[in-house]
Design an enzyme around this catalytic site. Sequence first.
Site, PDB file in Angstrom:
ATOM      1  N   LYS A   1       0.861  -1.191   0.000  1.00  0.00           N
ATOM      2  CA  LYS A   1       0.000   0.000   0.000  1.00  0.00           C
ATOM      3  C   LYS A   1       0.895   1.237   0.000  1.00  0.00           C
ATOM      4  O   LYS A   1       1.741   1.411   0.879  1.00  0.00           O
ATOM      5  CB  LYS A   1      -0.883  -0.046   1.245  1.00  0.00           C
ATOM      6  CG  LYS A   1      -2.170   0.723   1.125  1.00  0.00           C
ATOM      7  CD  LYS A   1      -3.026   0.447   2.359  1.00  0.00           C
ATOM      8  CE  LYS A   1      -4.320   1.185   2.331  1.00  0.00           C
ATOM      9  NZ  LYS A   1      -5.016   1.051   3.609  1.00  0.00           N
TER      10      LYS A   1
HETATM   11  C1  E4P Z   1      -8.266   2.325   3.506  1.00  0.00           C
HETATM   12  O1  E4P Z   1      -7.603   1.394   3.142  1.00  0.00           O
HETATM   13  C2  E4P Z   1      -8.191   2.941   4.823  1.00  0.00           C
HETATM   14  O2  E4P Z   1      -7.477   2.054   5.645  1.00  0.00           O
HETATM   15  C3  E4P Z   1      -9.520   3.129   5.499  1.00  0.00           C
HETATM   16  O3  E4P Z   1     -10.584   2.639   4.712  1.00  0.00           O
HETATM   17  C4  E4P Z   1      -9.733   4.487   6.049  1.00  0.00           C
HETATM   18  O4  E4P Z   1     -10.969   4.504   6.715  1.00  0.00           O
HETATM   19  P1  E4P Z   1     -11.353   5.651   7.743  1.00  0.00           P
HETATM   20  O5  E4P Z   1     -11.524   6.934   6.979  1.00  0.00           O
HETATM   21  O6  E4P Z   1     -12.651   5.192   8.350  1.00  0.00           O
HETATM   22  O7  E4P Z   1     -10.227   5.739   8.740  1.00  0.00           O
END
Ligand code: E4P
Length: 218
Positions: free
Chosen positions: A87
């Site tokens: 990522k």
């Molecule tokens: C995406 O991969 C992120 O980890 C995640 O979906 C972020 O979510 P949040 O905005 O609820 O923290």
Amino acid sequence: MKFFVDTANLQEIQEAHDLGVLDGVTTNPSLMAKEGIFGHDNVMAHYKQICEIVDGDISAEVIATDFDGMVREGELLAELHPNIVVKVPMIRDGVKAIRHFSERGIKTNCTLVFSAGQAILAAKAGATYVSPFVGRLDDVSTDGLQLIEQIVHIYGNYGYQTQVLAASVRHVMHLVQCAELGADVVTCPLSVITGLLNHPLTDIGLQKFLADHAKGSK
Ligand code: E4P
């Protein structure tokens, strides 16, 4: 549409897996910190444990923000398990790192995407997944779902292979609307996936069926 669970909590990951509908996991440094997972060795061991629970793509985020650092970290992560997806944040060196990984057959998830332009760049760089953050856009009075619609449309125009992974999905209607819009994947907390089960007419109907069935045993 694939379901990924957005957590680093092993119990939740196991529970989502046991439900039989889980296709993968996404994590981020905040989710790892929430579970108290710090330090290179602990982080790597934790990803290994996740890979042992779920046979599907597992996103593991790099911490470095420079090209060399991202490449170093990403290559180590990718060596952990074939299901690891590196990522990478949507920044200049991140785009270069995604191109580097894609040329070497390492899967990537381009994260922190908040505009269609960023999504086009991610696809051009060869990202496996692009992660537009629906809920965080909604948080600042911008329609997150409209971004999903825009990206699905643009990718369709050119046949980009990058999969649209709707991230920051916070509730059941987000998930259902992402499905309507043609997102390839949603990632969300376990509570959103189990929230799909709920309907009062299901509960009332089941109670009535069981009560009627019980009449025969009186
Ligand atoms: C995406 O991969 C992120 O980890 C995640 O979906 C972020 O979510 P949040 O905005 O609820 O923290």
